[in-house]
Write an enzyme that holds these catalytic residues in place. Sequence first.
Site, PDB file in Angstrom:
ATOM      1  N   GLY A  53       0.868  -1.176   0.000  1.00  0.00           N
ATOM      2  CA  GLY A  53       0.000   0.000   0.000  1.00  0.00           C
ATOM      3  C   GLY A  53       0.899   1.218   0.000  1.00  0.00           C
ATOM      4  O   GLY A  53       1.746   1.362  -0.867  1.00  0.00           O
ATOM      5  N   GLU A  54       0.731   2.043   0.990  1.00  0.00           N
ATOM      6  CA  GLU A  54       1.548   3.252   1.081  1.00  0.00           C
ATOM      7  C   GLU A  54       2.189   3.291   2.477  1.00  0.00           C
ATOM      8  O   GLU A  54       1.503   3.543   3.469  1.00  0.00           O
ATOM      9  CB  GLU A  54       0.635   4.461   0.825  1.00  0.00           C
ATOM     10  CG  GLU A  54       1.344   5.745   0.598  1.00  0.00           C
ATOM     11  CD  GLU A  54       2.505   5.650  -0.384  1.00  0.00           C
ATOM     12  OE1 GLU A  54       2.293   5.161  -1.515  1.00  0.00           O
ATOM     13  OE2 GLU A  54       3.630   6.037  -0.022  1.00  0.00           O
ATOM     14  N   SER A  55       3.499   3.024   2.515  1.00  0.00           N
ATOM     15  CA  SER A  55       4.148   2.878   3.824  1.00  0.00           C
ATOM     16  C   SER A  55       4.071   4.171   4.645  1.00  0.00           C
ATOM     17  O   SER A  55       3.925   4.131   5.868  1.00  0.00           O
ATOM     18  CB  SER A  55       5.595   2.430   3.656  1.00  0.00           C
ATOM     19  OG  SER A  55       6.302   3.312   2.818  1.00  0.00           O
ATOM     20  N   CYS A  85       5.974  -5.420  -0.186  1.00  0.00           N
ATOM     21  CA  CYS A  85       6.109  -4.083  -0.774  1.00  0.00           C
ATOM     22  C   CYS A  85       6.153  -2.997   0.312  1.00  0.00           C
ATOM     23  O   CYS A  85       7.143  -2.901   1.028  1.00  0.00           O
ATOM     24  CB  CYS A  85       5.012  -3.872  -1.803  1.00  0.00           C
ATOM     25  SG  CYS A  85       5.484  -2.662  -3.029  1.00  0.00           S
ATOM     26  N   ARG A 117      12.708   3.476  -1.949  1.00  0.00           N
ATOM     27  CA  ARG A 117      11.268   3.491  -2.243  1.00  0.00           C
ATOM     28  C   ARG A 117      11.035   3.866  -3.701  1.00  0.00           C
ATOM     29  O   ARG A 117      11.769   4.685  -4.256  1.00  0.00           O
ATOM     30  CB  ARG A 117      10.555   4.502  -1.344  1.00  0.00           C
ATOM     31  CG  ARG A 117      10.434   4.029   0.086  1.00  0.00           C
ATOM     32  CD  ARG A 117       9.746   5.071   0.939  1.00  0.00           C
ATOM     33  NE  ARG A 117       8.332   5.199   0.617  1.00  0.00           N
ATOM     34  CZ  ARG A 117       7.542   6.090   1.187  1.00  0.00           C
ATOM     35  NH1 ARG A 117       8.023   6.923   2.090  1.00  0.00           N
ATOM     36  NH2 ARG A 117       6.277   6.150   0.845  1.00  0.00           N
ATOM     37  N   ILE A 145       4.566  -3.183  -8.141  1.00  0.00           N
ATOM     38  CA  ILE A 145       3.753  -1.969  -8.265  1.00  0.00           C
ATOM     39  C   ILE A 145       4.407  -0.848  -7.454  1.00  0.00           C
ATOM     40  O   ILE A 145       4.439  -0.912  -6.228  1.00  0.00           O
ATOM     41  CB  ILE A 145       2.316  -2.215  -7.757  1.00  0.00           C
ATOM     42  CG1 ILE A 145       1.687  -3.392  -8.520  1.00  0.00           C
ATOM     43  CG2 ILE A 145       1.471  -0.944  -7.922  1.00  0.00           C
ATOM     44  CD1 ILE A 145       0.346  -3.832  -7.975  1.00  0.00           C
ATOM     45  N   ARG A 146       4.919   0.124  -8.126  1.00  0.00           N
ATOM     46  CA  ARG A 146       5.688   1.183  -7.453  1.00  0.00           C
ATOM     47  C   ARG A 146       6.592   0.561  -6.380  1.00  0.00           C
ATOM     48  O   ARG A 146       6.651   0.989  -5.237  1.00  0.00           O
ATOM     49  CB  ARG A 146       4.762   2.246  -6.854  1.00  0.00           C
ATOM     50  CG  ARG A 146       4.067   3.087  -7.936  1.00  0.00           C
ATOM     51  CD  ARG A 146       3.276   4.226  -7.359  1.00  0.00           C
ATOM     52  NE  ARG A 146       2.294   3.753  -6.413  1.00  0.00           N
ATOM     53  CZ  ARG A 146       2.284   4.045  -5.121  1.00  0.00           C
ATOM     54  NH1 ARG A 146       3.186   4.843  -4.609  1.00  0.00           N
ATOM     55  NH2 ARG A 146       1.349   3.565  -4.345  1.00  0.00           N
ATOM     56  N   HIS A 181       4.166  -8.226  -5.096  1.00  0.00           N
ATOM     57  CA  HIS A 181       2.859  -8.525  -4.492  1.00  0.00           C
ATOM     58  C   HIS A 181       2.438  -9.966  -4.757  1.00  0.00           C
ATOM     59  O   HIS A 181       1.628 -10.211  -5.663  1.00  0.00           O
ATOM     60  CB  HIS A 181       1.792  -7.589  -5.075  1.00  0.00           C
ATOM     61  CG  HIS A 181       1.853  -6.203  -4.545  1.00  0.00           C
ATOM     62  ND1 HIS A 181       1.095  -5.774  -3.484  1.00  0.00           N
ATOM     63  CD2 HIS A 181       2.602  -5.159  -4.925  1.00  0.00           C
ATOM     64  CE1 HIS A 181       1.363  -4.503  -3.225  1.00  0.00           C
ATOM     65  NE2 HIS A 181       2.279  -4.101  -4.089  1.00  0.00           N
ATOM     66  N   GLU A 183       0.341 -11.702  -3.285  1.00  0.00           N
ATOM     67  CA  GLU A 183      -1.105 -11.901  -3.045  1.00  0.00           C
ATOM     68  C   GLU A 183      -1.919 -11.594  -4.304  1.00  0.00           C
ATOM     69  O   GLU A 183      -3.098 -11.940  -4.371  1.00  0.00           O
ATOM     70  CB  GLU A 183      -1.568 -11.033  -1.857  1.00  0.00           C
ATOM     71  CG  GLU A 183      -1.793  -9.559  -2.140  1.00  0.00           C
ATOM     72  CD  GLU A 183      -0.492  -8.755  -2.248  1.00  0.00           C
ATOM     73  OE1 GLU A 183       0.600  -9.345  -2.208  1.00  0.00           O
ATOM     74  OE2 GLU A 183      -0.595  -7.517  -2.393  1.00  0.00           O
TER      75      GLU A 183
HETATM   76  N1  GLN Z   1       5.522   2.970  -3.159  1.00  0.00           N
HETATM   77  C1  GLN Z   1       4.926   2.478  -1.957  1.00  0.00           C
HETATM   78  C2  GLN Z   1       5.656   2.994  -0.719  1.00  0.00           C
HETATM   79  O1  GLN Z   1       6.648   3.631  -0.842  1.00  0.00           O
HETATM   80  C3  GLN Z   1       4.915   0.968  -1.947  1.00  0.00           C
HETATM   81  C4  GLN Z   1       4.081   0.445  -3.076  1.00  0.00           C
HETATM   82  C5  GLN Z   1       3.365  -0.833  -2.807  1.00  0.00           C
HETATM   83  O2  GLN Z   1       3.226  -1.286  -1.669  1.00  0.00           O
HETATM   84  N2  GLN Z   1       2.839  -1.397  -3.844  1.00  0.00           N
HETATM   85  O3  GLN Z   1       5.218   2.776   0.357  1.00  0.00           O
END
Ligand code: GLN
Length: 205
Positions: A53-55, A85, A117, A145-146, A181, A183
Amino acid sequence: MMNIGILAIQGAIEEHERAILAAAASLQIDIKLNRVILPHELEGLDGLVLPGGESGAMKLIGQKSGMLQAVHRALERNLPVFGTCAGAILLSKNVRRRKETELKKGAFPFLDIEMIRNGYGRQADSFSTLMDIQGIGENFKGIFIRAPRIIKISPEVEVLATLNEEPVLIRQGNILASTFHPELAKDTRIHEEFLKTVRNHLTPP
Ligand code: GLN
């Protein structure tokens, strides 16, 4: 009955639930799944998943509720954990942003690694690729993903899969972490590996 928690502050929660349930069925493990948001919900867990997600968001929200501190204490007590991630970023001892040099600590800095990141670029640079995974098998679809990149590891860290010669799935003690990911791959082999770690922790072979 194995009690598995999924940190449910933000991110890919349902997908992990589905993967954990399927992995448990394939290993014939009786499982109880719990979405955990508040500190007391960690009580009695045998293992914890930190989703992607977004840390930054997870850190911010988790700090306010006291959840970060509670998860930190649980990991100090050696609770098996699987970070994917953003979840892996939270576990990293050293993290920096792309094009920056300042190193920060993850919220739970138990993984002896350095990460960047968004190491491959922005959303548009997300990709998937087939990978061989040590002890798990061939042709696992890695969905990035990112994703962060792991650019340094200490000798205590075991590398289970690489991409472009960089680690993307690692293990250190009871911690399993991926920059991709699993999952989302509709392939439960890595989740099974995590459940085996939990099982070995509960009843050492
Ligand atoms: N870019 C996100 C971060 O820096 C991580 C991306 C992800 O969990 N798919 O937290």
